[in-house]
Design an enzyme around this catalytic site. Structure first.
Site, PDB file in Angstrom:
ATOM      1  N   THR A 198      -7.992   3.610   8.657  1.00  0.00           N
ATOM      2  CA  THR A 198      -9.174   2.750   8.764  1.00  0.00           C
ATOM      3  C   THR A 198      -9.189   2.099  10.147  1.00  0.00           C
ATOM      4  O   THR A 198      -8.186   1.533  10.583  1.00  0.00           O
ATOM      5  CB  THR A 198      -9.115   1.662   7.670  1.00  0.00           C
ATOM      6  OG1 THR A 198      -8.761   2.289   6.441  1.00  0.00           O
ATOM      7  CG2 THR A 198     -10.456   0.977   7.516  1.00  0.00           C
ATOM      8  N   ARG A 226       3.217  18.975   1.392  1.00  0.00           N
ATOM      9  CA  ARG A 226       3.656  20.233   0.790  1.00  0.00           C
ATOM     10  C   ARG A 226       2.854  20.608  -0.459  1.00  0.00           C
ATOM     11  O   ARG A 226       3.197  21.561  -1.145  1.00  0.00           O
ATOM     12  CB  ARG A 226       5.140  20.131   0.407  1.00  0.00           C
ATOM     13  CG  ARG A 226       6.069  20.208   1.596  1.00  0.00           C
ATOM     14  CD  ARG A 226       5.987  21.578   2.239  1.00  0.00           C
ATOM     15  NE  ARG A 226       6.751  21.637   3.449  1.00  0.00           N
ATOM     16  CZ  ARG A 226       8.032  22.020   3.515  1.00  0.00           C
ATOM     17  NH1 ARG A 226       8.679  22.332   2.434  1.00  0.00           N
ATOM     18  NH2 ARG A 226       8.637  22.063   4.679  1.00  0.00           N
ATOM     19  N   HIS A 229       2.048   1.196   5.846  1.00  0.00           N
ATOM     20  CA  HIS A 229       2.789   2.174   6.637  1.00  0.00           C
ATOM     21  C   HIS A 229       4.194   1.714   6.998  1.00  0.00           C
ATOM     22  O   HIS A 229       5.162   2.466   6.887  1.00  0.00           O
ATOM     23  CB  HIS A 229       1.986   2.520   7.899  1.00  0.00           C
ATOM     24  CG  HIS A 229       2.603   3.603   8.703  1.00  0.00           C
ATOM     25  ND1 HIS A 229       3.432   3.349   9.771  1.00  0.00           N
ATOM     26  CD2 HIS A 229       2.554   4.942   8.589  1.00  0.00           C
ATOM     27  CE1 HIS A 229       3.850   4.493  10.277  1.00  0.00           C
ATOM     28  NE2 HIS A 229       3.335   5.473   9.581  1.00  0.00           N
ATOM     29  N   ARG A 266      -6.992  12.805   0.999  1.00  0.00           N
ATOM     30  CA  ARG A 266      -5.891  13.292   1.849  1.00  0.00           C
ATOM     31  C   ARG A 266      -4.531  12.783   1.372  1.00  0.00           C
ATOM     32  O   ARG A 266      -3.523  13.360   1.688  1.00  0.00           O
ATOM     33  CB  ARG A 266      -6.117  12.916   3.312  1.00  0.00           C
ATOM     34  CG  ARG A 266      -6.033  11.446   3.586  1.00  0.00           C
ATOM     35  CD  ARG A 266      -6.079  11.152   5.075  1.00  0.00           C
ATOM     36  NE  ARG A 266      -7.413  11.349   5.618  1.00  0.00           N
ATOM     37  CZ  ARG A 266      -7.833  10.758   6.741  1.00  0.00           C
ATOM     38  NH1 ARG A 266      -7.003   9.984   7.425  1.00  0.00           N
ATOM     39  NH2 ARG A 266      -9.048  10.951   7.187  1.00  0.00           N
ATOM     40  N   HIS A 322       1.042   6.264   1.713  1.00  0.00           N
ATOM     41  CA  HIS A 322       1.812   7.234   2.495  1.00  0.00           C
ATOM     42  C   HIS A 322       2.970   7.860   1.736  1.00  0.00           C
ATOM     43  O   HIS A 322       3.574   8.828   2.205  1.00  0.00           O
ATOM     44  CB  HIS A 322       2.225   6.630   3.833  1.00  0.00           C
ATOM     45  CG  HIS A 322       1.015   6.334   4.669  1.00  0.00           C
ATOM     46  ND1 HIS A 322       0.049   7.287   4.909  1.00  0.00           N
ATOM     47  CD2 HIS A 322       0.571   5.197   5.255  1.00  0.00           C
ATOM     48  CE1 HIS A 322      -0.925   6.757   5.633  1.00  0.00           C
ATOM     49  NE2 HIS A 322      -0.632   5.488   5.847  1.00  0.00           N
ATOM     50  N   GLU A 334     -10.883  -9.362   3.223  1.00  0.00           N
ATOM     51  CA  GLU A 334      -9.608  -9.026   3.852  1.00  0.00           C
ATOM     52  C   GLU A 334      -9.850  -8.950   5.345  1.00  0.00           C
ATOM     53  O   GLU A 334     -10.635  -8.118   5.815  1.00  0.00           O
ATOM     54  CB  GLU A 334      -9.070  -7.686   3.320  1.00  0.00           C
ATOM     55  CG  GLU A 334      -7.752  -7.316   3.993  1.00  0.00           C
ATOM     56  CD  GLU A 334      -7.150  -6.021   3.459  1.00  0.00           C
ATOM     57  OE1 GLU A 334      -7.447  -5.626   2.313  1.00  0.00           O
ATOM     58  OE2 GLU A 334      -6.387  -5.390   4.231  1.00  0.00           O
ATOM     59  N   ARG A 368      -9.480   8.072  -0.853  1.00  0.00           N
ATOM     60  CA  ARG A 368     -10.398   8.508   0.205  1.00  0.00           C
ATOM     61  C   ARG A 368     -11.269   9.646  -0.294  1.00  0.00           C
ATOM     62  O   ARG A 368     -10.868  10.430  -1.154  1.00  0.00           O
ATOM     63  CB  ARG A 368      -9.606   8.957   1.438  1.00  0.00           C
ATOM     64  CG  ARG A 368      -8.849   7.844   2.129  1.00  0.00           C
ATOM     65  CD  ARG A 368      -8.243   8.327   3.430  1.00  0.00           C
ATOM     66  NE  ARG A 368      -9.254   8.428   4.468  1.00  0.00           N
ATOM     67  CZ  ARG A 368      -9.388   7.549   5.457  1.00  0.00           C
ATOM     68  NH1 ARG A 368      -8.551   6.538   5.589  1.00  0.00           N
ATOM     69  NH2 ARG A 368     -10.346   7.701   6.337  1.00  0.00           N
ATOM     70  N   ASN A 387       0.854  -1.192   0.000  1.00  0.00           N
ATOM     71  CA  ASN A 387       0.000   0.000   0.000  1.00  0.00           C
ATOM     72  C   ASN A 387       0.891   1.244   0.000  1.00  0.00           C
ATOM     73  O   ASN A 387       1.680   1.456   0.925  1.00  0.00           O
ATOM     74  CB  ASN A 387      -0.895  -0.043   1.249  1.00  0.00           C
ATOM     75  CG  ASN A 387      -1.840   1.140   1.317  1.00  0.00           C
ATOM     76  OD1 ASN A 387      -1.434   2.271   1.039  1.00  0.00           O
ATOM     77  ND2 ASN A 387      -3.067   0.909   1.695  1.00  0.00           N
ATOM     78  N   GLU A 402      -8.742   0.473  -2.734  1.00  0.00           N
ATOM     79  CA  GLU A 402      -9.614   0.531  -1.558  1.00  0.00           C
ATOM     80  C   GLU A 402     -10.496   1.768  -1.676  1.00  0.00           C
ATOM     81  O   GLU A 402      -9.982   2.875  -1.910  1.00  0.00           O
ATOM     82  CB  GLU A 402      -8.783   0.672  -0.281  1.00  0.00           C
ATOM     83  CG  GLU A 402      -7.937  -0.524   0.051  1.00  0.00           C
ATOM     84  CD  GLU A 402      -7.091  -0.275   1.287  1.00  0.00           C
ATOM     85  OE1 GLU A 402      -7.197   0.807   1.914  1.00  0.00           O
ATOM     86  OE2 GLU A 402      -6.298  -1.152   1.615  1.00  0.00           O
ATOM     87  N   HIS A 426      -3.523  -4.616   7.816  1.00  0.00           N
ATOM     88  CA  HIS A 426      -3.638  -3.445   8.689  1.00  0.00           C
ATOM     89  C   HIS A 426      -2.754  -3.602   9.921  1.00  0.00           C
ATOM     90  O   HIS A 426      -2.887  -4.560  10.669  1.00  0.00           O
ATOM     91  CB  HIS A 426      -5.074  -3.139   9.127  1.00  0.00           C
ATOM     92  CG  HIS A 426      -5.243  -1.663   9.387  1.00  0.00           C
ATOM     93  ND1 HIS A 426      -4.859  -1.081  10.550  1.00  0.00           N
ATOM     94  CD2 HIS A 426      -5.677  -0.669   8.583  1.00  0.00           C
ATOM     95  CE1 HIS A 426      -5.077   0.229  10.468  1.00  0.00           C
ATOM     96  NE2 HIS A 426      -5.566   0.508   9.282  1.00  0.00           N
ATOM     97  N   GLY A 427      -1.840  -2.662  10.052  1.00  0.00           N
ATOM     98  CA  GLY A 427      -0.981  -2.634  11.231  1.00  0.00           C
ATOM     99  C   GLY A 427       0.138  -3.659  11.202  1.00  0.00           C
ATOM    100  O   GLY A 427       0.835  -3.844  12.206  1.00  0.00           O
ATOM    101  N   HIS A 432      -5.662   3.651  -1.550  1.00  0.00           N
ATOM    102  CA  HIS A 432      -6.978   3.978  -0.997  1.00  0.00           C
ATOM    103  C   HIS A 432      -7.355   5.371  -1.484  1.00  0.00           C
ATOM    104  O   HIS A 432      -6.700   6.353  -1.131  1.00  0.00           O
ATOM    105  CB  HIS A 432      -6.887   3.944   0.539  1.00  0.00           C
ATOM    106  CG  HIS A 432      -8.189   4.159   1.241  1.00  0.00           C
ATOM    107  ND1 HIS A 432      -8.320   3.992   2.597  1.00  0.00           N
ATOM    108  CD2 HIS A 432      -9.426   4.525   0.799  1.00  0.00           C
ATOM    109  CE1 HIS A 432      -9.570   4.240   2.959  1.00  0.00           C
ATOM    110  NE2 HIS A 432     -10.262   4.583   1.881  1.00  0.00           N
TER     111      HIS A 432
HETATM  112  N1  PXP Z   1      -5.828  -2.998   4.551  1.00  0.00           N
HETATM  113  C1  PXP Z   1      -6.753  -2.013   4.579  1.00  0.00           C
HETATM  114  C2  PXP Z   1      -8.170  -2.357   4.250  1.00  0.00           C
HETATM  115  C3  PXP Z   1      -6.391  -0.690   4.877  1.00  0.00           C
HETATM  116  O1  PXP Z   1      -7.328   0.275   4.901  1.00  0.00           O
HETATM  117  C4  PXP Z   1      -5.039  -0.396   5.140  1.00  0.00           C
HETATM  118  C5  PXP Z   1      -4.613   1.016   5.429  1.00  0.00           C
HETATM  119  O2  PXP Z   1      -4.879   1.814   4.361  1.00  0.00           O
HETATM  120  C6  PXP Z   1      -4.106  -1.447   5.083  1.00  0.00           C
HETATM  121  C7  PXP Z   1      -4.530  -2.744   4.812  1.00  0.00           C
HETATM  122  C8  PXP Z   1      -2.654  -1.228   5.328  1.00  0.00           C
HETATM  123  O3  PXP Z   1      -2.475  -0.898   6.664  1.00  0.00           O
HETATM  124  P1  PXP Z   1      -1.030  -0.421   7.171  1.00  0.00           P
HETATM  125  O4  PXP Z   1      -0.752   0.881   6.503  1.00  0.00           O
HETATM  126  O5  PXP Z   1      -1.218  -0.307   8.638  1.00  0.00           O
HETATM  127  O6  PXP Z   1      -0.064  -1.466   6.757  1.00  0.00           O
END
Ligand code: PXP
Length: 256
Positions: A100, A17, A215, A48, A9, A152, A44, A6, A69, A192-193, A42
């Site tokens: 999320t 900026r 991230h 952002r 970021h 997921e 959004r 992903n 996403e 996620h995470g 994603h």
């Molecule tokens: N899966 C989904 C559905 C998400 O919304 C996100 C964050 O955008 C991720 C995975 C990735 O999460 P992380 O950035 O914490 O790895």
């Protein structure tokens, strides 16, 4: 197990900026060269990080698979139907959230109806649909009823677990939800995470075929470059003990 990177970021740094660098389109190319099996962004509602321009170019340039996403909202579903990414993952979205916060709420009538309408539009456009859900049997049952191809599983509670016992409990929940989804022929993804430190036990779970990680990889890429950051995450996923069936039976090794 496939690694989808992903790159939201990368765009977050650019938007800090409101300039044109770093470009997530270039990051996607480098992530693929580093071994990513797919790229996730994603789009959004508040734009952002990822912008419409990014998504338009990525939908033409990503060579692996593009996983988009979006929330179950008319505008972004229309964009998805037009650009035809390989897969759309429907996620809940709140304007005030930092990221999320959990899986889709499919137990409540209104959000379930919105998700169902979005699924119908996406499937009519020939797009594979995945739903981001909490690892519960109830959520899996709802996903099956909605007729999607994949789910997921939200690994946020696993990632936030404060001790080994809590982590094992969350791994057991993930495995149980993965099993019930697979019994109904859903493809099982997770994310996620996840980080270099906590990915191994999840990568060792059977059934799960795709991890979405953002991230932690983008953070490491600032220090070591994105190709290397992706390659190191790929190595950790590949090196995970061979799909242990019972997460409680082994001690997760420490990551890189
Ligand atoms: N899966 C989904 C559905 C998400 O919304 C996100 C964050 O955008 C991720 C995975 C990735 O999460 P992380 O950035 O914490 O790895």
């Amino acid at each position: 197990m496939r690694l989808y990177v992903n790159i939201d970021h990368v765009a977050t740094v650019r938007q800090a900026r409101l300039t044109d660098e770093p470009d997530p389109v270039r990051a996607a190319v480098l992530a693929e060269l580093g071994g990513a099996e797919g790229v996730t962004v994603h789009l959004r509602e508040d734009r952002r990080h990822i912008q419409d321009r990014d998504l338009r170019i990525l939908s033409e340039t990503v060579r692996t698979g593009l996983n988009l996403e979006v929330a179950a909202e008319d505008e972004v579903i229309g964009i998805a139907c037009e650009l035809q990414p390989m897969q759309v993952t429907l996620v809940p979205e709140r304007r005030e959230e930092i990221t999320t916060e959990g899986g889709l709420n499919l137990a409540a009538e209104a959000p379930r109806r919105a998700v169902s309408a979005a699924v119908d539009r996406l499937r009519a456009a020939g797009i594979r649909v995945s739903l981001f859900v909490d690892p519960t049997d109830e959520a899996v049952d709802h996903a099956v009823e909605l007729g999607v191809e994949a789910i997921e599983l939200h690994t946020g509670e696993y990632a936030n677990a404060s001790d080994d016992e809590a982590r094992q409990r969350q791994l057991t929940r993930l495995l149980s939800a993965a099993r019930s989804g697979a019994e109904s022929d859903l493809a099982i993804h997770a994310g996620h995470g996840l980080t270099y430190e906590n990915v191994t036990p999840v990568a060792a779970l059977p059934i799960i075929e795709e991890l979405n990680i953002g991230h932690s990889i983008v953070s490491r890429s600032i220090l070591v470059g994105i190709e290397r950051a992706v390659r190191e995450m790929r190595q950790l996923i590949r090196a995970a003990p061979d799909r242990v069936a019972e997460p409680g039976r082994w001690n997760p090794p420490v990551g890189f």
